[in-house]
Design a protein around this motif. Structure first.
Motif, PDB file in Angstrom:
ATOM      1  N   PHE A  95     -18.146 -21.382   0.629  1.00 58.69           N
ATOM      2  CA  PHE A  95     -17.841 -20.256   1.508  1.00 58.69           C
ATOM      3  C   PHE A  95     -16.336 -20.038   1.620  1.00 58.69           C
ATOM      4  CE2 PHE A  95     -22.211 -20.691   3.275  1.00 58.69           C
ATOM      5  CZ  PHE A  95     -22.609 -19.384   3.043  1.00 58.69           C
ATOM      6  N   ALA A  96     -15.561 -21.113   1.620  1.00 63.56           N
ATOM      7  CA  ALA A  96     -14.106 -20.987   1.670  1.00 63.56           C
ATOM      8  C   ALA A  96     -13.585 -20.290   0.415  1.00 63.56           C
ATOM      9  CB  ALA A  96     -13.466 -22.365   1.821  1.00 63.56           C
ATOM     10  N   MET A  97     -14.151 -20.620  -0.749  1.00 58.44           N
ATOM     11  CA  MET A  97     -13.724 -19.971  -1.984  1.00 58.44           C
ATOM     12  C   MET A  97     -14.065 -18.483  -1.979  1.00 58.44           C
ATOM     13  SD  MET A  97     -14.460 -22.728  -5.004  1.00 58.44           S
ATOM     14  CE  MET A  97     -15.963 -23.465  -4.391  1.00 58.44           C
ATOM     15  N   ILE A  98     -15.233 -18.141  -1.452  1.00 59.32           N
ATOM     16  CA  ILE A  98     -15.630 -16.731  -1.375  1.00 59.32           C
ATOM     17  C   ILE A  98     -14.700 -15.984  -0.430  1.00 59.32           C
ATOM     18  CG2 ILE A  98     -17.439 -15.175  -0.531  1.00 59.32           C
ATOM     19  CD1 ILE A  98     -19.474 -17.258  -1.599  1.00 59.32           C
ATOM     20  N   GLY A  99     -14.369 -16.590   0.725  1.00 59.43           N
ATOM     21  CA  GLY A  99     -13.465 -15.957   1.685  1.00 59.43           C
ATOM     22  C   GLY A  99     -12.075 -15.775   1.115  1.00 59.43           C
ATOM     23  N   PHE A 100     -11.562 -16.771   0.437  1.00 58.26           N
ATOM     24  CA  PHE A 100     -10.230 -16.670  -0.153  1.00 58.26           C
ATOM     25  C   PHE A 100     -10.188 -15.582  -1.216  1.00 58.26           C
ATOM     26  CE2 PHE A 100      -6.918 -18.096  -3.149  1.00 58.26           C
ATOM     27  CZ  PHE A 100      -5.841 -18.090  -2.281  1.00 58.26           C
ATOM     28  N   LEU A 101     -11.203 -15.513  -2.060  1.00 57.60           N
ATOM     29  CA  LEU A 101     -11.275 -14.474  -3.081  1.00 57.60           C
ATOM     30  C   LEU A 101     -11.364 -13.089  -2.441  1.00 57.60           C
ATOM     31  CD1 LEU A 101     -11.489 -13.790  -6.098  1.00 57.60           C
ATOM     32  CD2 LEU A 101     -13.958 -13.966  -5.850  1.00 57.60           C
ATOM     33  N   SER A 102     -12.104 -12.982  -1.335  1.00 54.23           N
ATOM     34  CA  SER A 102     -12.217 -11.702  -0.634  1.00 54.23           C
ATOM     35  C   SER A 102     -10.871 -11.243  -0.100  1.00 54.23           C
ATOM     36  CB  SER A 102     -13.207 -11.812   0.529  1.00 54.23           C
ATOM     37  OG  SER A 102     -14.464 -12.192   0.060  1.00 54.23           O
ATOM     38  N   ILE A 103     -10.107 -12.169   0.479  1.00 55.09           N
ATOM     39  CA  ILE A 103      -8.782 -11.812   1.004  1.00 55.09           C
ATOM     40  C   ILE A 103      -7.865 -11.355  -0.123  1.00 55.09           C
ATOM     41  CG2 ILE A 103      -6.702 -12.782   2.052  1.00 55.09           C
ATOM     42  CD1 ILE A 103      -8.562 -14.462   3.828  1.00 55.09           C
ATOM     43  N   ILE A 104      -7.899 -12.050  -1.249  1.00 55.65           N
ATOM     44  CA  ILE A 104      -7.070 -11.662  -2.397  1.00 55.65           C
ATOM     45  C   ILE A 104      -7.458 -10.266  -2.889  1.00 55.65           C
ATOM     46  CG2 ILE A 104      -6.491 -12.227  -4.801  1.00 55.65           C
ATOM     47  CD1 ILE A 104      -5.237 -14.141  -2.814  1.00 55.65           C
ATOM     48  N   LEU A 105      -8.750  -9.996  -2.980  1.00 57.84           N
ATOM     49  CA  LEU A 105      -9.198  -8.675  -3.443  1.00 57.84           C
ATOM     50  C   LEU A 105      -8.802  -7.575  -2.465  1.00 57.84           C
ATOM     51  CD1 LEU A 105     -12.723  -9.514  -4.896  1.00 57.84           C
ATOM     52  CD2 LEU A 105     -10.662  -8.853  -6.147  1.00 57.84           C
ATOM     53  N   ILE A 106      -8.907  -7.826  -1.169  1.00 54.65           N
ATOM     54  CA  ILE A 106      -8.508  -6.834  -0.161  1.00 54.65           C
ATOM     55  C   ILE A 106      -7.029  -6.526  -0.302  1.00 54.65           C
ATOM     56  CG2 ILE A 106      -8.100  -6.532   2.331  1.00 54.65           C
ATOM     57  CD1 ILE A 106     -10.809  -7.970   2.754  1.00 54.65           C
ATOM     58  N   GLU A 107      -6.198  -7.568  -0.475  1.00 54.05           N
ATOM     59  CA  GLU A 107      -4.759  -7.338  -0.613  1.00 54.05           C
ATOM     60  C   GLU A 107      -4.432  -6.582  -1.897  1.00 54.05           C
ATOM     61  OE1 GLU A 107      -2.509 -10.904  -0.084  1.00 54.05           O
ATOM     62  OE2 GLU A 107      -3.022 -11.047   2.041  1.00 54.05           O
ATOM     63  N   LEU A 108      -5.133  -6.880  -2.978  1.00 51.66           N
ATOM     64  CA  LEU A 108      -4.868  -6.177  -4.238  1.00 51.66           C
ATOM     65  C   LEU A 108      -5.292  -4.717  -4.171  1.00 51.66           C
ATOM     66  CD1 LEU A 108      -5.908  -8.845  -6.893  1.00 51.66           C
ATOM     67  CD2 LEU A 108      -3.612  -8.003  -6.418  1.00 51.66           C
ATOM     68  N   LEU A 109      -6.464  -4.456  -3.584  1.00 47.59           N
ATOM     69  CA  LEU A 109      -6.976  -3.088  -3.563  1.00 47.59           C
ATOM     70  C   LEU A 109      -6.281  -2.210  -2.517  1.00 47.59           C
ATOM     71  CD1 LEU A 109     -10.772  -3.838  -4.038  1.00 47.59           C
ATOM     72  CD2 LEU A 109      -9.128  -3.032  -5.743  1.00 47.59           C
ATOM     73  N   SER A 110      -5.917  -2.773  -1.356  1.00 47.52           N
ATOM     74  CA  SER A 110      -5.298  -1.966  -0.307  1.00 47.52           C
ATOM     75  C   SER A 110      -3.773  -1.920  -0.417  1.00 47.52           C
ATOM     76  CB  SER A 110      -5.688  -2.491   1.073  1.00 47.52           C
ATOM     77  OG  SER A 110      -5.084  -3.753   1.302  1.00 47.52           O
ATOM     78  N   LYS A 111      -3.186  -2.780  -1.233  1.00 45.27           N
ATOM     79  CA  LYS A 111      -1.746  -2.870  -1.435  1.00 45.27           C
ATOM     80  C   LYS A 111      -0.985  -3.154  -0.134  1.00 45.27           C
ATOM     81  CE  LYS A 111      -1.467  -0.114  -5.632  1.00 45.27           C
ATOM     82  NZ  LYS A 111      -2.545  -0.635  -6.263  1.00 45.27           N
ATOM     83  N   GLN A 112      -1.604  -3.877   0.774  1.00 42.46           N
ATOM     84  CA  GLN A 112      -0.946  -4.368   1.983  1.00 42.46           C
ATOM     85  C   GLN A 112      -1.510  -5.739   2.327  1.00 42.46           C
ATOM     86  OE1 GLN A 112      -1.656  -1.657   5.175  1.00 42.46           O
ATOM     87  NE2 GLN A 112      -3.801  -1.391   4.708  1.00 42.46           N
ATOM     88  N   SER A 113      -0.787  -6.459   3.212  1.00 43.73           N
ATOM     89  CA  SER A 113      -1.233  -7.816   3.520  1.00 43.73           C
ATOM     90  C   SER A 113      -2.559  -7.777   4.281  1.00 43.73           C
ATOM     91  CB  SER A 113      -0.186  -8.550   4.344  1.00 43.73           C
ATOM     92  OG  SER A 113      -0.164  -8.066   5.662  1.00 43.73           O
ATOM     93  N   PHE A 114      -3.279  -8.875   4.221  1.00 42.94           N
ATOM     94  CA  PHE A 114      -4.581  -8.964   4.883  1.00 42.94           C
ATOM     95  C   PHE A 114      -4.425  -8.813   6.395  1.00 42.94           C
ATOM     96  CE2 PHE A 114      -7.783 -11.570   7.062  1.00 42.94           C
ATOM     97  CZ  PHE A 114      -8.913 -10.888   6.685  1.00 42.94           C
ATOM     98  N   LEU A 115      -3.408  -9.460   6.960  1.00 42.25           N
ATOM     99  CA  LEU A 115      -3.199  -9.397   8.409  1.00 42.25           C
ATOM    100  C   LEU A 115      -2.908  -7.966   8.875  1.00 42.25           C
ATOM    101  CD1 LEU A 115      -1.110 -12.640   8.919  1.00 42.25           C
ATOM    102  CD2 LEU A 115      -3.544 -12.301   9.335  1.00 42.25           C
ATOM    103  N   LYS A 116      -2.140  -7.224   8.086  1.00 43.17           N
ATOM    104  CA  LYS A 116      -1.862  -5.827   8.417  1.00 43.17           C
ATOM    105  C   LYS A 116      -3.118  -4.978   8.231  1.00 43.17           C
ATOM    106  CE  LYS A 116       1.808  -2.534   7.709  1.00 43.17           C
ATOM    107  NZ  LYS A 116       3.012  -2.211   6.935  1.00 43.17           N
ATOM    108  N   TRP A 117      -3.867  -5.220   7.175  1.00 42.08           N
ATOM    109  CA  TRP A 117      -5.122  -4.500   6.918  1.00 42.08           C
ATOM    110  C   TRP A 117      -6.132  -4.723   8.018  1.00 42.08           C
ATOM    111  CZ3 TRP A 117     -10.084  -6.393   6.008  1.00 42.08           C
ATOM    112  CH2 TRP A 117     -11.002  -5.465   5.512  1.00 42.08           C
ATOM    113  N   ALA A 118      -6.201  -5.969   8.522  1.00 45.80           N
ATOM    114  CA  ALA A 118      -7.166  -6.302   9.574  1.00 45.80           C
ATOM    115  C   ALA A 118      -6.700  -5.842  10.956  1.00 45.80           C
ATOM    116  CB  ALA A 118      -7.402  -7.809   9.579  1.00 45.80           C
ATOM    117  N   GLY A 119      -5.434  -5.383  11.078  1.00 46.72           N
ATOM    118  CA  GLY A 119      -4.924  -4.905  12.358  1.00 46.72           C
ATOM    119  C   GLY A 119      -4.398  -6.013  13.258  1.00 46.72           C
ATOM    120  N   ILE A 120      -4.159  -7.173  12.698  1.00 49.29           N
ATOM    121  CA  ILE A 120      -3.641  -8.287  13.483  1.00 49.29           C
ATOM    122  C   ILE A 120      -2.127  -8.145  13.665  1.00 49.29           C
ATOM    123  CG2 ILE A 120      -3.355 -10.806  13.510  1.00 49.29           C
ATOM    124  CD1 ILE A 120      -6.038 -10.964  12.009  1.00 49.29           C
ATOM    125  N   LEU A 121      -1.425  -7.639  12.676  1.00 46.86           N
ATOM    126  CA  LEU A 121       0.021  -7.416  12.776  1.00 46.86           C
ATOM    127  C   LEU A 121       0.339  -5.954  12.916  1.00 46.86           C
ATOM    128  CD1 LEU A 121       1.482  -9.830  10.097  1.00 46.86           C
ATOM    129  CD2 LEU A 121       1.466 -10.110  12.539  1.00 46.86           C
TER     130      LEU A 121
END
Length: 91
Positions: free
Chosen positions: A65-91
């Motif tokens: 599950f950790a590997m799936i989550g890490f891969l998901s974060i990498i894909l989100i950052e690549l496709l959205s061209k912004q950091s995961f924290l900014k995409w998720a609205g945390i920053l």
């Protein structure tokens, strides 16, 4: 090394290789290898089952599950061209 030592070393290596090749041709050699790797009956009954607490099953599951989550974060950052924290609205 001088040529005499090199010749002796190469002869020893050739003899070892010939011995190994002859050993492999022997049908009993394969049976000896298989016999060393056989599992006993007790170890054949081990199953990967869920157990409460620290177990190999839960460690494998959490790792997957950790590997799936890490891969998901990498894909989100690549496709959205912004950091995961900014995409998720945390920053």
């Amino acid at each position: 090394m001088n040529s005499k030592e090199e010749q002796t070393n190469s002869e020893v290596t050739n003899l070892e290789n010939e011995s190994f090749i002859e050993q492999q041709k022997d049908p009993n050699y394969i049976n000896e290898q298989i016999g060393d790797n056989q599992l006993d009956e007790k170890s054949m009954g081990i199953k990967d089952e869920y157990k409460f607490g620290w177990s190999s099953y839960s460690e494998k599951t959490n790792g997957r599950f950790a590997m799936i989550g890490f891969l998901s974060i990498i894909l989100i950052e690549l496709l959205s061209k912004q950091s995961f924290l900014k995409w998720a609205g945390i920053l």
